[in-house]
Every structure is written in C-alpha cells, then in structure tokens.
Design an enzyme around this catalytic site. Structure first.
Site, PDB file in Angstrom:
ATOM      1  N   HIS A   1       1.416   4.119   7.328  1.00  0.00           N
ATOM      2  CA  HIS A   1       1.561   4.846   5.951  1.00  0.00           C
ATOM      3  C   HIS A   1       2.185   6.065   6.006  1.00  0.00           C
ATOM      4  O   HIS A   1       2.173   6.716   7.047  1.00  0.00           O
ATOM      5  CB  HIS A   1       0.257   4.856   5.280  1.00  0.00           C
ATOM      6  CG  HIS A   1      -0.607   3.619   5.184  1.00  0.00           C
ATOM      7  ND1 HIS A   1      -1.185   2.971   6.070  1.00  0.00           N
ATOM      8  CD2 HIS A   1      -0.254   2.452   4.130  1.00  0.00           C
ATOM      9  CE1 HIS A   1      -1.520   1.686   5.659  1.00  0.00           C
ATOM     10  NE2 HIS A   1      -1.031   1.310   4.531  1.00  0.00           N
TER      11      HIS A   1
ATOM     12  N   ASP B   1      -0.655   7.274  10.090  1.00  0.00           N
ATOM     13  CA  ASP B   1      -1.551   6.233  10.783  1.00  0.00           C
ATOM     14  C   ASP B   1      -0.660   5.404  11.667  1.00  0.00           C
ATOM     15  O   ASP B   1      -1.083   4.642  12.082  1.00  0.00           O
ATOM     16  CB  ASP B   1      -2.428   5.643  10.211  1.00  0.00           C
ATOM     17  CG  ASP B   1      -1.970   4.865   9.004  1.00  0.00           C
ATOM     18  OD1 ASP B   1      -0.594   4.824   8.980  1.00  0.00           O
ATOM     19  OD2 ASP B   1      -2.677   4.477   8.172  1.00  0.00           O
TER      20      ASP B   1
ATOM     21  N   SER C   1       0.793  -1.265  -0.146  1.00  0.00           N
ATOM     22  CA  SER C   1       0.061  -0.114  -0.233  1.00  0.00           C
ATOM     23  C   SER C   1       0.750   1.314  -0.027  1.00  0.00           C
ATOM     24  O   SER C   1       0.427   2.248  -0.363  1.00  0.00           O
ATOM     25  CB  SER C   1      -0.906  -0.080   1.168  1.00  0.00           C
ATOM     26  OG  SER C   1      -0.183  -0.038   2.558  1.00  0.00           O
TER      27      SER C   1
END
Lengths: 258, 258
Positions: B202, B199, B15
């Site tokens: 990320h 967070d 991600s």
C-alpha cells in the site's frame, strides 16, 4: 452515468465547509470513515451567506416528482454564519434576524412535510460558526492588495453562533457547537485561537479535527444508527465473497441493512 | 434525495483506491482540486481483484433505460492488479491472461457502443499497480496472527503492470503508469521503495503524491477540457452573484460550460 449504489452525506455551507476537502478536513475524514457505506458530497461555497445558500440547497434536494433513481441524503450538515456575521458595508452581511429566518428556511426545506423537498430520511445537524480572531483577521485584511479594513468582530460572530443554538432549539434540531468547542479548547483566550484558525476566520487541521470529533459525537449520540461502525459496506468484504457464486455475493446491499 | 448538480469522477479499484480518502490520498486531492466542479466517488474495494470488480462496475454504471436524473461520469479510473498478482493458493489470484481479459471487459463496459452501459462522455484511464517490496511485505505477513507466507513477488506485479500497458495500447486507452513512476523515483532500488510504500503493498502519502501528480498530468495532457482550472464552479463565485437578482445568478451551470 453513475447508478446509485450508496446514499449520501451532504455538507452545506461556506468556505469553511468547502475547505473540508483539505487533508484532515472534516469532509476528508467523513469520506474516510464512511468509505464503501455513504458517499460524501461537499456543497460548501466560499463567500456564501445563508441568503445565497437557500437557492443552492433547493437545487441540491430533488422535488418529489424528480427523485427517480437518485440517492437518499442520510445526513445534511448546515454550517453558515461566518460570512453572514460580516459587518456592513461588506455585501455578505445578513442581519441577525434575517440570519435566524434563513436558518429556519434551510431546515424546513428538508424537514417540513409541506416542503416539495421534504426528506424524512435526512438527519439534519446545524453547526455554529467558529470563533473568529480580530487580531489575526485584521492582519490578513491589511495584507490584501489593496488593504482592507477589519470587517468582522468576535462578539458579533458569537451572537450569530448563539442564534444557531436558538433556532435549533426552536426547531428541535441537534447542534454541533463548533464555536463553543473551539473557544473552550483555546481556554477562552484569543491568542490561543491560532492553533485552530489559520487566518482568524478559517480552520487549521487542528480546528477541523475538533469539528470532526464533535460531529462524530453528535452522530453517534443522536443518530446511533448512522455510526459508521454499525453500517455494512454496500459491496461485501472480499473475504465474504462466495467462491462458488461470486456474482450473488457481489450484489449491492443497503448499508443500513445489517 | 440528492438532485444532480455536479458530474462525477469515479475511482474504481482495490484497497489502494479505497485508501485514496486518506489525508493526501489521490481521492482527497482530486476532491480538493475539483471542488464545486465535479464530485469524486470512491469505488475502491479492499482485497478485490479484476474478477470481483466486474459486477461492481456493472452496478455503478446505469443502463441506458435507467439514467433519468443521474449524473454523468466524466472520468473513470480503473486501478487493479495488486491483488490479481497474488500467488496461489491466495484466493485473490487471477492468472495473467484472465487479468488481461478482465481489464478489456472493464474498459469495454463503458467504452463499447454495444454495451448497455456505454458512456461516451466518460474518459477512461488505466493505472498500473505500484511496484511491491518483497522484503517489506514478507515482514508484514510474518507479523500477522497467525503468520502468513510471502504471497506476492516483485517480478510478478511488474508483469501485471506490463499487461495493463499492453491492454491499454490495444484498446487505445491512456495509461497512468504508477509502477514506472514510483520505481524510477525509488532509483530502481527496492530499499528505497519504503518512501512510497507503507507495508510493501500500500502507498504512503508520498506514494499518493506521485499518483496524483502523474494522474493530473495525464488528465491535462490527454483530456485538457477536464483541467480543473478550465472548468467553472457549478454555482457562481460569490463576487459574481448579482445583488439585484441573486436567484438568477445562483442557477446551477454546467462546469464545462465556459
């Protein structure tokens, strides 16, 4: 070499398309929303007019006998005129009738069954050039070394935008009317264009946000099958990978295959 | 279909690579500086670990007998570990030894002359996962519905970053050490990671800026021929188009052909 795993969106145009890779530019925003579904390829060439972009488009679309292994182009945006509308003696100038003819040539290169580059899977959108600000652009031109004269006019670019709408209507192609959208958001006041234009010609972040908004509206209205929310990622979401047989669940899929 | 006019940079990862298309993300910044020279293709898959990305990489690199018409990949970034380092029972967990073995497999798929996907023209860079913040990630996990337990540890991700450096040294591949760069910029204080992590896992814009900075430094140091300033645009700058013979001067060129 890169195997084809995703189809593509191709952005053809001038510096305003090239700048689409800026943060919040329309290329960046498209790449973000189509991530894992369609690749975004920027073929924006600063300074180019419709005359010069014709051989570029020809080289960017494969002929029928040269297509082995290549990705489909699912969407082509054609966005020129900001340079064509420059005034003589600027060498980028393309007369209005020739501009119309060039737009027809660009569209037909992809959409005409007689074209060696005919690509029936490619959706085409024509974008109008943004409104320009003579005040801002004159200032920018004067600041260059050596200083340059104002070489573009608001009313001329407006006429080129109108020509895009005419050609699109004639060919049955959908228009993304950047000119009108930005002009209306500026309350049809030249001094309010500074929110959308950085130098009187090129777009600010807010300008690109308007473009992205009306482009996505055109896609979801006219080509609803291309709505990014209706596509599936080519490689599965991780929580759909099968623990007992991960390789099978990691075979690439058609993004349009839902 | 899209003819090949530019070679590519391929970004393989999880991600954190997928998010590279955010404004100021490292994919967006690479696309901007390599515009008209190399296309940037994002193969970041949210949630993936090294185990699941192996079949993805295999499908993204063409085998020798399937390469007709396809673009070269000039640079491949491999950036995984943030999910491999998750703790059991999280299903993304990959034990450290297996993680090392998977990284070797990924690199050798491209660099080993015995591999069916051997691509000697592809430069490879291994990136270390960023440092993670247990405080921030625990808060994020607790806020999910239903709430989840903290499933990652700072020291574990640190060990996975160390494993990337070891494997890279063993294989003679260059490293872009995101872990160390961000940890040092945070003055080695967990509470200062909030500038770089959104967070706890990320990256923020500032996090991606660090990544882009050290990635470009690695490129210009180890692969100076890939410095974007040393490449030429595939299609000429507009002021170099020959008025007497525009078509000839609009033939695509090799970006590395200066």
């Amino acid at each position: 070499m890169a195997a084809t795993v995703q189809d593509m969106i191709m952005l053809l145009g001038d510096s305003i398309t090239q700048g689409g890779w800026e943060p919040h530019g329309f290329a960046q925003q498209l790449a973000y929303v189509y991530n894992r579904k369609l690749d975004v390829i920027n073929r924006g060439m600063s300074g180019y007019n419709t005359e010069w972009i014709i051989p570029v488009l020809e080289q960017c679309f494969a002929k029928k006998n040269e297509r082995t292994n290549l990705p489909n182009i699912r969407l082509l945006t054609i966005w020129l005129g900001a340079n064509d509308a420059a005034q003589l003696p600027t060498r980028q100038h393309v007369p209005l009738d020739k501009y119309r003819a060039n737009l027809r040539t660009l569209v037909r290169t992809v959409t005409s069954p007689d074209s060696p580059r005919y690509s029936p899977e490619a959706r085409v959108l024509l974008l109008t050039p943004p409104p320009m600000s003579e005040t801002m652009w004159a200032r920018r031109q004067a600041a260059k070394v050596p200083p340059r004269m104002l070489d573009r006019k608001f009313d001329v670019t407006k006429a080129y935008a109108e020509a895009v709408r005419e050609v699109a209507g004639e060919l049955g192609v959908h228009v993304v009317d950047v000119w009108t959208a930005i002009w209306e958001r500026a309350d049809e006041k030249e001094e309010r264009l500074a929110e959308y234009l950085s130098d009187g010609l090129h777009l600010t972040e807010n300008g690109y946000k308007v473009v992205f908004e009306i482009l996505m509206k055109a896609i979801t209205t006219h080509f609803p099958e291309m709505d990014p929310d209706k596509l599936q990622p080519v490689f599965s979401y991780f929580d759909q990978i099968d623990d007992d047989d991960p390789r099978s669940s990691l075979q690439r899929r058609d993004a349009f295959g839902i």
